[in-house]
Design a protein around this motif. Structure first.
Motif, mmCIF file in Angstrom:
data_model
loop_
_atom_site.group_PDB
_atom_site.id
_atom_site.type_symbol
_atom_site.label_atom_id
_atom_site.label_comp_id
_atom_site.label_asym_id
_atom_site.label_seq_id
_atom_site.Cartn_x
_atom_site.Cartn_y
_atom_site.Cartn_z
ATOM 1 N N THR A 62 26.541 46.871 -26.802
ATOM 2 C CA THR A 62 27.952 47.182 -26.668
ATOM 3 C C THR A 62 28.663 46.699 -27.932
ATOM 4 O O THR A 62 28.237 45.730 -28.557
ATOM 5 C CB THR A 62 28.516 46.534 -25.378
ATOM 6 O OG1 THR A 62 29.901 46.773 -25.313
ATOM 7 C CG2 THR A 62 28.261 45.059 -25.300
ATOM 8 N N SER A 103 36.990 51.362 -23.822
ATOM 9 C CA SER A 103 37.839 50.343 -23.229
ATOM 10 C C SER A 103 36.936 49.437 -22.454
ATOM 11 O O SER A 103 35.735 49.561 -22.499
ATOM 12 C CB SER A 103 38.834 50.945 -22.266
ATOM 13 O OG SER A 103 38.114 51.533 -21.221
ATOM 14 N N GLU B 156 45.086 41.426 -23.173
ATOM 15 C CA GLU B 156 43.742 41.618 -23.717
ATOM 16 C C GLU B 156 42.813 41.958 -22.562
ATOM 17 O O GLU B 156 42.932 41.400 -21.487
ATOM 18 C CB GLU B 156 43.342 40.261 -24.343
ATOM 19 C CG GLU B 156 42.021 40.178 -25.020
ATOM 20 C CD GLU B 156 41.801 38.792 -25.652
ATOM 21 O OE1 GLU B 156 42.718 37.941 -25.629
ATOM 22 O OE2 GLU B 156 40.697 38.573 -26.172
ATOM 23 N N MET B 157 41.887 42.873 -22.775
ATOM 24 C CA MET B 157 40.906 43.193 -21.732
ATOM 25 C C MET B 157 39.654 42.347 -21.968
ATOM 26 O O MET B 157 39.374 41.996 -23.100
ATOM 27 C CB MET B 157 40.548 44.671 -21.780
ATOM 28 C CG MET B 157 41.714 45.595 -21.491
ATOM 29 S SD MET B 157 42.448 45.336 -19.872
ATOM 30 C CE MET B 157 41.166 46.038 -18.828
ATOM 31 N N PRO B 158 38.851 42.051 -20.953
ATOM 32 C CA PRO B 158 39.040 42.449 -19.555
ATOM 33 C C PRO B 158 39.962 41.497 -18.795
ATOM 34 O O PRO B 158 40.076 40.330 -19.146
ATOM 35 C CB PRO B 158 37.617 42.356 -18.994
ATOM 36 C CG PRO B 158 36.958 41.278 -19.784
ATOM 37 C CD PRO B 158 37.580 41.328 -21.153
ATOM 38 N N LEU B 193 45.053 49.200 -24.272
ATOM 39 C CA LEU B 193 44.200 50.383 -24.108
ATOM 40 C C LEU B 193 44.860 51.615 -24.719
ATOM 41 O O LEU B 193 46.071 51.654 -24.906
ATOM 42 C CB LEU B 193 43.944 50.639 -22.623
ATOM 43 C CG LEU B 193 43.249 49.527 -21.839
ATOM 44 C CD1 LEU B 193 43.216 49.868 -20.353
ATOM 45 C CD2 LEU B 193 41.849 49.318 -22.368
ATOM 46 N N SER B 194 44.052 52.640 -24.954
ATOM 47 C CA SER B 194 44.589 53.893 -25.492
ATOM 48 C C SER B 194 45.164 54.780 -24.401
ATOM 49 O O SER B 194 45.845 55.756 -24.673
ATOM 50 C CB SER B 194 43.498 54.659 -26.247
ATOM 51 O OG SER B 194 43.031 53.870 -27.304
ATOM 52 N N THR B 198 41.221 52.278 -17.649
ATOM 53 C CA THR B 198 39.977 52.227 -18.416
ATOM 54 C C THR B 198 39.063 53.427 -18.174
ATOM 55 O O THR B 198 38.156 53.660 -18.948
ATOM 56 C CB THR B 198 39.197 50.957 -18.043
ATOM 57 O OG1 THR B 198 38.959 50.978 -16.630
ATOM 58 C CG2 THR B 198 39.995 49.717 -18.376
ATOM 59 N N ASP B 220 47.653 50.967 -27.295
ATOM 60 C CA ASP B 220 46.939 50.347 -28.424
ATOM 61 C C ASP B 220 47.681 49.145 -28.993
ATOM 62 O O ASP B 220 47.680 48.920 -30.204
ATOM 63 C CB ASP B 220 46.708 51.378 -29.551
ATOM 64 C CG ASP B 220 45.816 52.511 -29.100
ATOM 65 O OD1 ASP B 220 44.738 52.225 -28.557
ATOM 66 O OD2 ASP B 220 46.206 53.688 -29.281
ATOM 67 N N ALA B 222 47.810 45.478 -29.552
ATOM 68 C CA ALA B 222 47.047 44.219 -29.560
ATOM 69 C C ALA B 222 48.013 43.097 -29.906
ATOM 70 O O ALA B 222 48.446 42.973 -31.058
ATOM 71 C CB ALA B 222 45.918 44.299 -30.573
ATOM 72 N N TRP B 236 49.468 42.746 -33.772
ATOM 73 C CA TRP B 236 48.797 42.391 -35.031
ATOM 74 C C TRP B 236 49.144 43.368 -36.145
ATOM 75 O O TRP B 236 49.113 43.013 -37.313
ATOM 76 C CB TRP B 236 47.285 42.330 -34.826
ATOM 77 C CG TRP B 236 46.856 41.073 -34.158
ATOM 78 C CD1 TRP B 236 46.534 40.915 -32.833
ATOM 79 C CD2 TRP B 236 46.719 39.775 -34.761
ATOM 80 N NE1 TRP B 236 46.213 39.604 -32.588
ATOM 81 C CE2 TRP B 236 46.309 38.883 -33.731
ATOM 82 C CE3 TRP B 236 46.897 39.286 -36.049
ATOM 83 C CZ2 TRP B 236 46.070 37.536 -33.969
ATOM 84 C CZ3 TRP B 236 46.662 37.938 -36.283
ATOM 85 C CH2 TRP B 236 46.249 37.074 -35.255
ATOM 86 N N ASP B 237 49.454 44.619 -35.776
ATOM 87 C CA ASP B 237 49.852 45.578 -36.823
ATOM 88 C C ASP B 237 51.382 45.675 -36.913
ATOM 89 O O ASP B 237 51.938 46.693 -37.324
ATOM 90 C CB ASP B 237 49.186 46.949 -36.622
ATOM 91 C CG ASP B 237 49.387 47.499 -35.214
ATOM 92 O OD1 ASP B 237 50.026 46.810 -34.390
ATOM 93 O OD2 ASP B 237 48.901 48.600 -34.946
ATOM 94 N N ILE B 422 32.744 50.439 -23.110
ATOM 95 C CA ILE B 422 32.445 49.273 -23.933
ATOM 96 C C ILE B 422 33.136 48.080 -23.300
ATOM 97 O O ILE B 422 34.283 48.159 -22.915
ATOM 98 C CB ILE B 422 33.016 49.474 -25.357
ATOM 99 C CG1 ILE B 422 32.360 50.665 -26.030
ATOM 100 C CG2 ILE B 422 32.870 48.227 -26.195
ATOM 101 C CD1 ILE B 422 30.884 50.548 -26.235
ATOM 102 N N ASN B 424 34.203 44.049 -23.564
ATOM 103 C CA ASN B 424 34.399 42.957 -24.525
ATOM 104 C C ASN B 424 33.422 41.832 -24.283
ATOM 105 O O ASN B 424 33.445 41.195 -23.309
ATOM 106 C CB ASN B 424 35.806 42.388 -24.398
ATOM 107 C CG ASN B 424 36.763 43.169 -25.225
ATOM 108 O OD1 ASN B 424 36.383 43.721 -26.254
ATOM 109 N ND2 ASN B 424 37.999 43.250 -24.781
#
Lengths: 105, 424
Positions: A62, A103, B156-158, B193-194, B198, B220, B222, B236-237, B422, B424
């Protein structure tokens, strides 16, 4: 999955442009993808991130999240945003030839 | 006499103690359970407290009422686990030896992980609803709400119960409307998340619902810091979202004792075999519930299904057999959507939530991934089920630990792009 090519090399990409077969990944392809993501040329600092993703992926199958990049990879978030602006994990995963981090659950 | 030691008397630990007490011989096996608290919280109820639907009496009961006779309760804070010595040390210095260890230490909010989150706004303008105290304070603050920018935020995930922030947003929309405050309130949902959620099919449906309810979504995002001086969250951006009230889900992390023991990942979750629930690298340590890193939702339903699977595997382990039961990641989650309606999701490691009927294929009465009144009543009835059946580890009719594909419309999902999840 669609047949595509990056700088003339045939590769399998998903619809977001991520490699679906990591065996097709090469450093040359990484450099080309970095160009598409607007982060070329790749520096040693970029490669440190890409190598960490590769090592971690081998171990856990992952793409590592931000906290794992920080804590295990030793790469601070602000560096990741500097190196791969606007979505560092997604960009770095694509350049490293791994799946899009959809995600988490 | 041998000992099974269970760390944590929350949902997962309590259920395990009751399952095992029924299965293990009293003369051969002692079961001991450690927790630093006396109270057991019905955590799904924290969502309803801010809106006055539930109060303290609905969500708090003494732990001892749910832990059966023949299980030794130990009140204490866990200092460290020493797998080489097969023992656990408490903060008091007491040493507890075990033959089998079950880690059920859960997850908690960690607002200190975000710069500035514990600043002047914390518990004044910035709240959480993942703790009893947080929900109580948020309920009080909402009573004084006159309008402005109400920002619901995931750090933040999860996170535990990944649908809860959406539910909070939907319930806030309905509550504001009922109190004549909706047109004075800008409701904003900010997520790393986008999408809204999820899983692709559910995300699409829930995004649509947010839009319908005139809830602005910032994707998105963060978070880098909370600025209490100008009441803003900053990414952060360098994107900024201003708030009059911030309802945040801080970073979730496992127990610090797991970290101290060197048994955790970057979130202090125990690396756990996702099928057998055995801790990786330790054959007499098992983990379940929110404490593990298995790639499914952190939810009570997951702990419930895992407890059934883990009980079988512990019986196998004791008998010296190969662990025969495999957990499939099954999760079953209600989503409150406001105005007395709700959704129901049923999914596992492989199968994302889709439409269909539950628990009886073709009949229901619950409808999967559709907004119905019955789903809402299912969620409300669940409180009784939790207190009276689930914690006692009594079987719940028709609901099995393995996900059933019967009654599910699988074409809907296959039309979506299958992106690899995916974690974390």
């Amino acid at each position: 999955m669609s047949e595509n090519s990056i700088i003339g090399i045939a590769v399998d990409l998903d619809e977001s442009g991520y490699l679906t077969n990591h065996d097709q990944w090469t450093p040359v392809i990484a450099e080309a993808l970095a160009g598409e993501e607007g982060v070329a040329p790749l520096t040693d600092e970029h490669w440190k991130v890409l190598k960490f993703i590769a090592e971690d992926y081998k171990e856990r199958e992952t793409v590592p999240g931000m906290r794992r990049m920080n804590k295990v990879g030793g790469i601070p978030t602000k560096d990741l945003y500097r190196l791969f602006p606007d979505g560092p994990i997604k960009k770095a995963a694509r350049i490293a030839g791994y799946p899009k981090p959809a995600s988490c659950v | 006499m041998k000992t099974v030691l269970i760390l944590g008397a929350g949902t997962a630990g309590t259920m395990m103690s009751n399952h095992l007490r029924r299965r293990l011989d009293d003369d051969e096996w002692a079961i001991r359970i450690v927790d630093e608290r006396e109270e057991h919280y019905y955590q799904p109820g924290f969502l309803f407290m801010p809106f006055g639907v539930y109060d303290e009496r609905d969500v708090v009961r003494p732990q001892r009422k749910f832990i059966g006779n023949g299980v030794g309760r130990i009140r204490g804070k866990i200092e460290q686990i020493d797998p080489a010595e097969n023992c656990v040390t408490l903060a008091s210095g007491e040493r507890l030896d075990y033959d089998i260890l079950i880690v059920a230490t859960g997850t908690d909010i960690a607002p200190d992980q975000t710069e500035g989150m514990l600043g002047a706004d914390w518990q004044n303008r910035a709240f959480d609803f993942y703790t009893f105290e947080g929900s109580r304070r948020l309920a009080a603050a909402l009573k004084d709400w006159k309008g402005g920018r109400l920002v619901v935020h995931i750090s933040e995930m999860p996170i535990k119960c990944p649908v809860a922030p959406l539910e909070f947003t939907f319930l806030a929309d309905a509550w504001l409307t009922r109190n004549g405050l909706r047109d004075k309130t800008e409701l904003i949902f900010v997520t790393p998340l986008s999408g809204a959620f999820t899983k692709p099919v559910a995300s699409k449906i829930l995004s649509h619902l947010l839009e319908e309810k005139n809830i602005k979504v910032v994707n998105d995002f963060a978070i880098g810091s909370v600025d209490s001086d100008s009441h803003k969250i900053v990414s952060w951006d360098n994107r900024e979202v201003a708030y009059d009230m911030l309802v945040t889900v801080p970073t979730n992390m496992g127990s610090a004792a797991i970290d101290r023991s060197g048994l955790g990942d970057e979130f202090n979750y125990v690396p756990t075999d996702k099928a057998t629930l055995q801790a990786k690298g330790h054959e007499n340590i098992f983990a379940l519930g929110d404490a593990t890193d298995v790639p499914t939702s952190k939810a009570g339903s997951v702990a419930h299904f895992e407890a059934e699977i883990l009980t079988e595997n512990i019986m196998d382990y004791i008998a010296g057999r190969e662990l025969s039961a495999g957990f499939d990641g099954h999760a079953n989650c209600f989503i409150e959507s406001g105005y007395g309606k709700g959704f129901l999701l049923d999914f596992n490691y492989e199968q994302e939530p889709v439409t269909g009927t539950f628990p009886i294929p073709g009949l229901g009465p619950m409808q999967l991934l559709r907004e119905t009144r019955m789903n809402h009543w299912g969620k409300m009835a669940f409180k009784w089920v939790y207190w009276n059946m689930l914690l006692q580890a009594r079987p719940i009719p028709l609901v099995k630990p393995e996900l059933s594909l019967a009654g599910k419309n699988l074409q809907a999902a296959s039309r979506e792009t299958a992106t690899q999840p995916i974690h974390n």
